[in-house]
Write a protein that holds these residues in place. Structure first.
Motif, PDB file in Angstrom:
ATOM      1  N   UNK A 128       5.748   1.333   8.048  1.00  0.00           N
ATOM      2  CA  UNK A 128       4.731   2.119   7.359  1.00  0.00           C
ATOM      3  C   UNK A 128       4.499   1.599   5.942  1.00  0.00           C
ATOM      4  N   UNK A 129       5.572   1.272   5.244  1.00  0.00           N
ATOM      5  CA  UNK A 129       5.458   0.735   3.887  1.00  0.00           C
ATOM      6  C   UNK A 129       4.712  -0.587   3.880  1.00  0.00           C
ATOM      7  N   UNK A 130       5.025  -1.457   4.822  1.00  0.00           N
ATOM      8  CA  UNK A 130       4.333  -2.746   4.897  1.00  0.00           C
ATOM      9  C   UNK A 130       2.857  -2.556   5.236  1.00  0.00           C
ATOM     10  N   UNK A 131       2.557  -1.600   6.108  1.00  0.00           N
ATOM     11  CA  UNK A 131       1.161  -1.323   6.434  1.00  0.00           C
ATOM     12  C   UNK A 131       0.368  -0.861   5.222  1.00  0.00           C
ATOM     13  N   UNK A 132       0.955   0.049   4.441  1.00  0.00           N
ATOM     14  CA  UNK A 132       0.278   0.505   3.218  1.00  0.00           C
ATOM     15  C   UNK A 132       0.131  -0.637   2.221  1.00  0.00           C
ATOM     16  N   UNK A 133       1.167  -1.446   2.083  1.00  0.00           N
ATOM     17  CA  UNK A 133       1.115  -2.566   1.152  1.00  0.00           C
ATOM     18  C   UNK A 133       0.030  -3.559   1.551  1.00  0.00           C
ATOM     19  N   UNK A 134      -0.029  -3.908   2.829  1.00  0.00           N
ATOM     20  CA  UNK A 134      -1.037  -4.851   3.297  1.00  0.00           C
ATOM     21  C   UNK A 134      -2.452  -4.279   3.228  1.00  0.00           C
ATOM     22  N   UNK A 135      -2.602  -2.978   3.434  1.00  0.00           N
ATOM     23  CA  UNK A 135      -3.937  -2.381   3.357  1.00  0.00           C
ATOM     24  C   UNK A 135      -4.420  -2.216   1.921  1.00  0.00           C
ATOM     25  N   UNK A 136      -3.525  -2.355   0.954  1.00  0.00           N
ATOM     26  CA  UNK A 136      -3.938  -2.177  -0.440  1.00  0.00           C
ATOM     27  C   UNK A 136      -4.859  -3.297  -0.923  1.00  0.00           C
ATOM     28  N   UNK A 137      -4.673  -4.511  -0.425  1.00  0.00           N
ATOM     29  CA  UNK A 137      -5.506  -5.630  -0.866  1.00  0.00           C
ATOM     30  C   UNK A 137      -6.966  -5.444  -0.442  1.00  0.00           C
ATOM     31  N   UNK A 138      -7.268  -5.226   0.851  1.00  0.00           N
ATOM     32  CA  UNK A 138      -8.675  -5.012   1.193  1.00  0.00           C
ATOM     33  C   UNK A 138      -9.251  -3.734   0.574  1.00  0.00           C
ATOM     34  N   UNK A 139      -8.420  -2.724   0.409  1.00  0.00           N
ATOM     35  CA  UNK A 139      -8.905  -1.497  -0.234  1.00  0.00           C
ATOM     36  C   UNK A 139      -9.308  -1.774  -1.672  1.00  0.00           C
TER      37      UNK A 139
END
Length: 125
Positions: free
Chosen positions: A15-26
């Motif tokens: 879950x943490x990695x998913x949020x971290x990776x989604x932060x760049x496109x966001x």
């Protein structure tokens, strides 16, 4: 508790990695598009874009956005307190976990319930 604990750690890591990776496109998306709420809300229907969606009352949307934090705290307290040790006090009195949870809940009672009810009526969007 060993296997369940490993599952929780794995779930937390994913879950943490998913949020971290989604932060760049966001970040890239939000630098290109101005969100249509608050002071950026369109004043006329002709200014609305198709992706803006319908206008929602400010109080209702604020509560809908903030209330899950308060509800999740209640759920975690009732279902996971044996895992996270809320009731294990250090020395006398209340445990540090219970104190921190209490401060968090007090903050979110104000943020999710009291503040929206006191919002300015001019905040219609």
């Amino acid at each position: 508790m060993g296997h369940f604990h490993e599952i929780l750690i794995d779930w937390h890591h994913r879950l943490s990695m998913g949020f971290l990776l989604s932060s760049v496109p966001t970040f890239l998306l939000t630098t290109a598009i101005t969100a249509p709420f608050g002071r950026h809300a369109p004043t006329e229907a002709s200014e609305m874009k198709w992706w803006h969606g319908p206008l929602v009352d400010a109080k209702l949307s604020w509560m809908a956005f903030e209330l899950p934090n308060l509800l999740w705290s209640y759920y975690c307290y009732n279902h996971f307190n044996s895992l996270i040790g809320i009731h294990h006090s250090v020395g006398r009195g209340v445990s540090l976990n219970a104190l921190l949870l209490g401060l968090f809940v007090a903050h979110y009672v104000n943020r999710a319930i009291i503040y929206p009810l006191r919002m300015n009526e001019g905040s219609a969007k």
